[in-house]
Every structure is written in C-alpha cells, then in structure tokens.
Motif scaffolding. Structure first.
Motif, PDB file in Angstrom:
ATOM      1  N   ASP A  32      16.624  22.951  27.626  1.00 59.35           N
ATOM      2  CA  ASP A  32      15.874  24.218  27.677  1.00 59.35           C
ATOM      3  C   ASP A  32      16.521  25.251  26.760  1.00 59.35           C
ATOM      4  N   ASN A  33      17.842  25.377  26.862  1.00 56.42           N
ATOM      5  CA  ASN A  33      18.583  26.320  26.030  1.00 56.42           C
ATOM      6  C   ASN A  33      18.435  25.971  24.544  1.00 56.42           C
ATOM      7  N   LEU A  34      18.564  24.677  24.236  1.00 57.52           N
ATOM      8  CA  LEU A  34      18.455  24.242  22.847  1.00 57.52           C
ATOM      9  C   LEU A  34      17.052  24.536  22.301  1.00 57.52           C
ATOM     10  N   GLU A  35      16.036  24.291  23.091  1.00 58.26           N
ATOM     11  CA  GLU A  35      14.670  24.543  22.642  1.00 58.26           C
ATOM     12  C   GLU A  35      14.469  26.021  22.312  1.00 58.26           C
ATOM     13  N   ASN A  36      15.009  26.879  23.164  1.00 63.81           N
ATOM     14  CA  ASN A  36      14.887  28.324  22.921  1.00 63.81           C
ATOM     15  C   ASN A  36      15.601  28.728  21.639  1.00 63.81           C
ATOM     16  N   GLU A  37      16.802  28.176  21.432  1.00 71.09           N
ATOM     17  CA  GLU A  37      17.582  28.534  20.237  1.00 71.09           C
ATOM     18  C   GLU A  37      16.905  28.034  18.956  1.00 71.09           C
ATOM     19  N   ILE A  38      16.314  26.868  19.032  1.00 70.20           N
ATOM     20  CA  ILE A  38      15.607  26.334  17.861  1.00 70.20           C
ATOM     21  C   ILE A  38      14.452  27.244  17.476  1.00 70.20           C
ATOM     22  N   GLU A  39      13.715  27.719  18.485  1.00 68.50           N
ATOM     23  CA  GLU A  39      12.593  28.619  18.226  1.00 68.50           C
ATOM     24  C   GLU A  39      13.096  29.962  17.696  1.00 68.50           C
ATOM     25  N   LYS A  40      14.123  30.487  18.347  1.00 71.97           N
ATOM     26  CA  LYS A  40      14.627  31.810  17.988  1.00 71.97           C
ATOM     27  C   LYS A  40      15.232  31.820  16.590  1.00 71.97           C
ATOM     28  N   ARG A  41      15.957  30.754  16.237  1.00 70.17           N
ATOM     29  CA  ARG A  41      16.645  30.698  14.928  1.00 70.17           C
ATOM     30  C   ARG A  41      15.780  30.055  13.839  1.00 70.17           C
ATOM     31  N   LYS A  42      14.540  29.680  14.223  1.00 67.55           N
ATOM     32  CA  LYS A  42      13.615  29.069  13.268  1.00 67.55           C
ATOM     33  C   LYS A  42      14.229  27.811  12.611  1.00 67.55           C
ATOM     34  N   LEU A  43      14.660  26.913  13.467  1.00 64.36           N
ATOM     35  CA  LEU A  43      15.273  25.662  13.000  1.00 64.36           C
ATOM     36  C   LEU A  43      14.328  24.469  13.155  1.00 64.36           C
ATOM     37  N   ASN A  44      13.020  24.755  13.225  1.00 65.35           N
ATOM     38  CA  ASN A  44      12.036  23.685  13.417  1.00 65.35           C
ATOM     39  C   ASN A  44      11.885  22.791  12.194  1.00 65.35           C
ATOM     40  N   ALA A  98      14.281  13.775  27.998  1.00 61.77           N
ATOM     41  CA  ALA A  98      14.224  14.298  26.625  1.00 61.77           C
ATOM     42  C   ALA A  98      12.824  14.169  26.035  1.00 61.77           C
ATOM     43  N   ARG A  99      12.073  13.158  26.461  1.00 65.07           N
ATOM     44  CA  ARG A  99      10.728  12.946  25.905  1.00 65.07           C
ATOM     45  C   ARG A  99       9.767  14.086  26.260  1.00 65.07           C
ATOM     46  N   LYS A 100      10.135  14.903  27.189  1.00 72.68           N
ATOM     47  CA  LYS A 100       9.283  16.035  27.566  1.00 72.68           C
ATOM     48  C   LYS A 100       9.415  17.205  26.595  1.00 72.68           C
ATOM     49  N   TYR A 101      10.376  17.103  25.668  1.00 71.85           N
ATOM     50  CA  TYR A 101      10.628  18.198  24.721  1.00 71.85           C
ATOM     51  C   TYR A 101      10.067  17.799  23.355  1.00 71.85           C
ATOM     52  N   SER A 102       9.104  18.559  22.888  1.00 71.20           N
ATOM     53  CA  SER A 102       8.353  18.196  21.689  1.00 71.20           C
ATOM     54  C   SER A 102       9.148  18.362  20.395  1.00 71.20           C
ATOM     55  N   PHE A 103      10.296  19.057  20.424  1.00 71.13           N
ATOM     56  CA  PHE A 103      11.027  19.255  19.172  1.00 71.13           C
ATOM     57  C   PHE A 103      11.782  17.992  18.729  1.00 71.13           C
ATOM     58  N   PHE A 104      11.924  17.008  19.624  1.00 71.54           N
ATOM     59  CA  PHE A 104      12.553  15.744  19.227  1.00 71.54           C
ATOM     60  C   PHE A 104      11.531  14.868  18.501  1.00 71.54           C
ATOM     61  N   SER A 105      11.903  14.389  17.319  1.00 72.32           N
ATOM     62  CA  SER A 105      11.002  13.512  16.571  1.00 72.32           C
ATOM     63  C   SER A 105      11.266  12.038  16.881  1.00 72.32           C
ATOM     64  N   LYS A 106      12.449  11.733  17.412  1.00 65.83           N
ATOM     65  CA  LYS A 106      12.778  10.347  17.760  1.00 65.83           C
ATOM     66  C   LYS A 106      13.769  10.352  18.903  1.00 65.83           C
ATOM     67  N   ILE A 107      13.555   9.440  19.862  1.00 62.82           N
ATOM     68  CA  ILE A 107      14.444   9.334  21.020  1.00 62.82           C
ATOM     69  C   ILE A 107      14.847   7.875  21.185  1.00 62.82           C
ATOM     70  N   PHE A 108      16.157   7.646  21.252  1.00 64.28           N
ATOM     71  CA  PHE A 108      16.696   6.302  21.465  1.00 64.28           C
ATOM     72  C   PHE A 108      17.219   6.213  22.898  1.00 64.28           C
ATOM     73  N   ASP A 109      16.838   5.146  23.607  1.00 61.26           N
ATOM     74  CA  ASP A 109      17.270   5.009  25.004  1.00 61.26           C
ATOM     75  C   ASP A 109      18.162   3.796  25.248  1.00 61.26           C
ATOM     76  N   GLY A 110      18.640   3.153  24.174  1.00 61.90           N
ATOM     77  CA  GLY A 110      19.545   2.019  24.323  1.00 61.90           C
ATOM     78  C   GLY A 110      18.870   0.670  24.372  1.00 61.90           C
ATOM     79  N   THR A 111      17.536   0.648  24.453  1.00 61.13           N
ATOM     80  CA  THR A 111      16.833  -0.639  24.481  1.00 61.13           C
ATOM     81  C   THR A 111      16.480  -1.112  23.070  1.00 61.13           C
ATOM     82  N   GLU A 112      16.630  -0.239  22.083  1.00 62.56           N
ATOM     83  CA  GLU A 112      16.314  -0.594  20.706  1.00 62.56           C
ATOM     84  C   GLU A 112      17.348  -1.590  20.180  1.00 62.56           C
ATOM     85  N   ASP A 113      16.893  -2.478  19.327  1.00 59.80           N
ATOM     86  CA  ASP A 113      17.847  -3.355  18.674  1.00 59.80           C
ATOM     87  C   ASP A 113      18.317  -2.713  17.387  1.00 59.80           C
TER      88      ASP A 113
END
Length: 549
Positions: free
Chosen positions: A72-84, A100-115
């Motif tokens: 939540d904090n990171l999302e706010n800072e990204i918006e405030k500092r225009k780091l999109n 983490a998948r609930k946060y739209s600013f992530f473009s890729k999420i790894f959960d350990g099941t990837e090879d």
C-alpha cells in the motif's frame, strides 16, 4: 541494456531469490544493483529516484498479511513520485504473490513455480511490461532462445484418439515441455496409405490410431494453447515420402527422425529389405535437408538396445551423422540414449556418449550443425513407479554432463503403462527439477580420469571398425555411406548385434558381455572379452574358412 534494481523489502531477510534473479539478469548483459535485505519503502523509493533503473525487483517471503501495508505504501509513493514509467516486478511465495497480484503497478509476479527457462525468457523479452511470451515455432530458434537451458521433449500417444487430443491440450496448457512427439500406432506407421492392409485387431497397438489427415490436423490444433509446443512424429515405415509430406503439411513436423538401417526386416517394423530401407532412409534425409527441416538419425541406440558392444554403438552414431551430412542435412539432431544396456555403469555410459560426441562433432562446419539430444534408456526404468522416478532423475543428472540442447524425457511410467497426460507432466517436472539443479556449477564428470580413458579407448576402437569398412570394400567410392556396403557389413557380421541371431538379413553371431560396466565384444573361443581387431580377425577367419571349405 537495461538497469535492474533489487531489494527484499520490509523486515524480510530472504534475499536468495532476488540475488539469483539478478545473476540471471547479468548473464543476459544487463546492469544490476542490489540494496540487500530488510529494505524500507523509503529507502527503496529514494534509491529508485537516484539510480533511475528501468526495472525494480522486489522480494518478500514472510507472512502474506504483513506485505499489505508495505505494498500500500509503495503504491502511494509510486503515484506521488510519478514512478509509473518504471517496470515493477515482484517475487515471493505463492500466498504472498497472490496478495501482490491485487496491485496493478506490478507488470510481472513470480511465485516460485516458474522454471528457469521461463524466467530467462522473461528477462530476454524486449518489452518487460509485456507479460505474454511469444513461442518460436521453429526448433532451432527455440533451442537458441533457451540454451543453456535445454528444450524439453516427451513422447505421447494413447490408444484412443479422443484421449490423445484431450491429453495434448492438457500438456500444452501446462507449459511443461517444448516438443510433443506423437507416437502413432504401428498400423498408422506401416499402412496409413493402404488402410485395406491394416489388421484392425491391432488398432492402438503402440500408439494413437491416426487414420486421416484430419486426425493429424486436430493434433496440431489441440496444441495451440499454453506455450504452443512444437509437434513431431515418427516416420512411416512404408510410403516414407508421402508420410513425410503429410507430417510437414499437418503438424509442421519439428524434425524428421529416421533410422539408417532399421524399420525393416531387421526389427520387423516393416516389410522392406535392409538395402531398400537404407537407400530410402538416405533419400528421406535428403528430402528434409532440401526443405531445411532438421534431421535425427535414430540409429545408434537400436544397436545398443540389441546388446551390440559399445564400439558398434559409437561407430553407428558416427555413420548416422556422416550420412546425414553427406546427403545435405544442415541441422542434425544427435540422440544419446543413456542406460543402454541398463546394466552399464554410469562412468562407462558417459564415456561412450563422449566418444560419440567427439566423433560426430568433428563433422561440424558452416553447413552442418549438431544439436545434442539426451534421454534415459527405454528398458532402464523399473516397473515400481516410485523407483522409476528416481532412476529418471539419476539418468537426467548424468546426461546433463554433456550440456544437451534437447532433453527427451522418458515417462517414469513406461515399464508399467503408456504415459497419460498427467504422467507426462509429472515426468517433465522431475526432469525440470534436475535441470534447475545442474545448470550452475554441477560437478564435471566428463573430466573423470576413468571416463576420459574409456572415451579415448572407444574412439580408437571405433576407428578400427571404420577403417575396416574402407579396407574390406575398396571398390566402393565411399563405403561409409554406401547402402550396398552397409547392407553387406550387416549380413557378414562386421556390424552385428546378439539379438539379431536367427534373422536371415543379419549375421547374428556377435557375443557380448557386460564387464566392469562396459558392454564388450566377447569370444567364446578365447573365453574373454576381445578388442575390435581381435573380433574382426576372428570373424573374417571364420568367414574365410567357410569360403575355403
């Protein structure tokens, strides 16, 4: 070149995932900066502003609920500092990744099941914001996009058409392999174009009962999901050119697999005489070479499966590649079947493969490129499925010593039943686990002194047999790829296997024994193993005695 910034945030001290990811990034030529463990959001944001990375990699592997205020904090800072404009990616355990998948600013999420190959493909992507991956439909491109991670292949074909269609879709959706090898039943291989000759009591024997072009086309359509695996199929044993065209036109056959001396009266897979099948096999290699389709000559292991001694296995591996090159094949798939015979010791097995590799790859030039394909032996897996899983893993570990381009996974269930879709997926997961453990820093067994000694010994023994083929057939312009010479050499026992005893098209008198983990030629007359010079001398002495009589 991009700049990657990595950190484990909050009070998380688990940095292994982030560090390993950044190492992969560096290997792909990008720059990295790692902030370390337990990095606060303020420190992360400040570093992002100062360093101006293209990608920020965040790791967190603690309780899922505790990551929420941090994100939540990171999302706010990204918006405030225009780091999109920066690409933000996340790595963590599956429960944390789901948060983490609930946060739209992530473009890729790894959960350990990837090879590992999936992670590498992501890093190689030109646009890291694009989550979808394109999958090459050309074998060579697919290999080169992943190496040193090998592409994965598995055989599949059930006695039911519908179960095979459903299984291919399930396997493709799992993204677990790169190539599905279709196994047609013997009726399809031998009599696809002459259905009136089929014995329908044998429908489904050995594979899927494919009976029409539409059946092949549906196989291909079922594979158009997941990671869009390539398809390939066994060659026909009659009407080989019509069958080759069928495979090219319907499933975009990834490569042709054709033997040099088999699929005929030697193994009972077809009615062709040995001379006819060698001649047709060469023409079939040429047909594919002219169309720039890779070719595998699955020859050597057919001799080893019939207990031919190691020297013949090495020689036939070389002759298969030699014939392919002479006939115009540009991309050659060289298959190395380990654990054949099953009682061979791992050191001696590896030495045999290294001897084959050294001889085969001596043929490489700008017009002939060799790709290594490894697999476990057909008869090496236990009928106890739990034991077989361990054997599959052990064979894969040994085979990874030769740095393969393709791993042909043999399903752990083979000694009990034909692999269904779930068996294929599980077998590939076992193999992927082994590959993941070996790519970085496995012990180099190829430098073991016993392995090196046996490899050199086999190369020297192979040269004895290869030279004999030239000396015994001086009238041939090139005895190594002369169908008449090869046919006669089999008939005379110069090239032979114990299991061919009683076959009118072969000599079938070769005796072999497993001694100290090696498969050696054996003389009953002398009561011991013999070298290749001794074997040929004894064989030709007997032949000359018969002629004199």
């Amino acid at each position: 070149m991009k700049k990657f910034l990595g950190a484990a945030i909050g009070n998380c001290v688990h940095v292994g995932g982030a560090v390993n990811f950044l190492r992969l990034v560096e290997k792909e030529g990008h720059g990295t900066e790692f902030l370390g463990a337990a990095v606060s959001i303020d420190k992360l944001i400040q570093a992002t502003i100062n360093l101006k990375p293209d990608v920020v990699c965040i790791g967190f592997r603690l309780t899922p609920e505790s990551v929420i205020p941090l994100l939540d904090n990171l999302e706010n800072e990204i918006e405030k500092r225009k780091l999109n404009n920066i690409t933000w990616i996340f790595g963590g355990t599956k429960p944390v990744a789901n948060i983490a998948r609930k946060y739209s600013f992530f473009s890729k999420i790894f959960d350990g099941t990837e090879d590992l190959d999936e992670v590498i493909q992501y890093i190689k992507g030109n646009n890291l914001r694009e989550i979808k991956t394109s999958y090459s439909q050309n074998l060579i491109d697919r290999i080169e996009s992943k190496y040193p991670y090998p592409v994965i292949r598995h055989h599949f074909g059930l006695p039911s058409l519908e179960e095979t269609f459903d299984g291919i879709e399930k396997i493709a959706s799992s993204k677990i392999l790169d190539i599905i090898s279709i196994g047609p039943d013997q009726n399809a291989q031998e009599n696809f174009f002459t259905p009136e000759k089929m014995n329908h009591e044998l429908d489904g024997a050995g594979g899927v009962p494919l009976r029409s072009e539409e059946d092949f086309k549906k196989l291909y359509q079922c594979s158009r999901t997941g990671n869009y695996p390539l398809l390939r199929c066994y060659s026909g044993t009659t009407e080989v050119f019509k069958f080759a065209k069928l495979l090219k036109d319907t499933i975009n056959n990834a490569w042709c697999a054709v033997p040099l001396c088999w699929y005929n009266v030697l193994d009972g897979r077809g009615p062709r005489e040995v001379l006819d099948s060698i001649t047709e096999g060469q023409k079939l290699m040429k047909w594919h070479g002219e169309r720039n389709i890779p070719v595998e000559v699955n020859e050597s292991h057919h001799w080893s499966l019939r207990d031919a001694h190691d020297t013949i296995g090495v020689v036939m591996a070389f002759l298969a590649a030699y014939n392919a090159k002479k006939i115009g094949v540009k991309h050659y798939i060289s298959q190395y079947m380990f654990n054949v015979p099953p009682s061979m010791h791992h050191k001696m097995d590896l030495a045999k493969m290294l001897a084959k590799i050294e001889l085969i790859e001596s043929l490489e030039d700008k017009n002939f490129k060799v790709y290594r394909q490894v697999r476990a032996g057909l008869a090496s897996l236990s009928a106890d499925l739990d034991v077989a899983k361990g054997q599959l893993a052990a064979s894969t570990y040994l085979a990874m010593s030769v740095k393969p381009h393709i791993v042909h996974v043999v399903g752990f269930s083979e000694a009990d039943h034909a692999a269904n879709a779930d068996d294929v997926i599980e077998s590939c997961k076992i193999v992927r686990g082994v590959i993941r453990s070996t790519l970085h820093g496995m012990a180099d067994m190829t430098q073991d002194q016993e392995v090196v000694y046996r490899k050199n010994e086999l190369i020297n023994e192979a040269k004895v047999l290869l030279n004999a083929l030239k000396e015994l057939y001086p009238e041939s312009p090139n005895s190594w790829c002369d169908p008449l010479v090869l046919t006669d050499a089999i008939k005379r026992g110069i090239i032979d296997a114990p299991h061919l005893r009683g076959n009118p098209s072969a000599k079938g008198t070769l005796e072999t024994r497993i001694i100290d983990g090696k498969c050696l030629a054996y003389s009953k007359k002398l009561g011991r193993s013999i070298c290749e010079n001794e074997r040929l001398s004894e064989l030709l002495d007997i032949e000359n005695t018969i002629i004199s009589a």
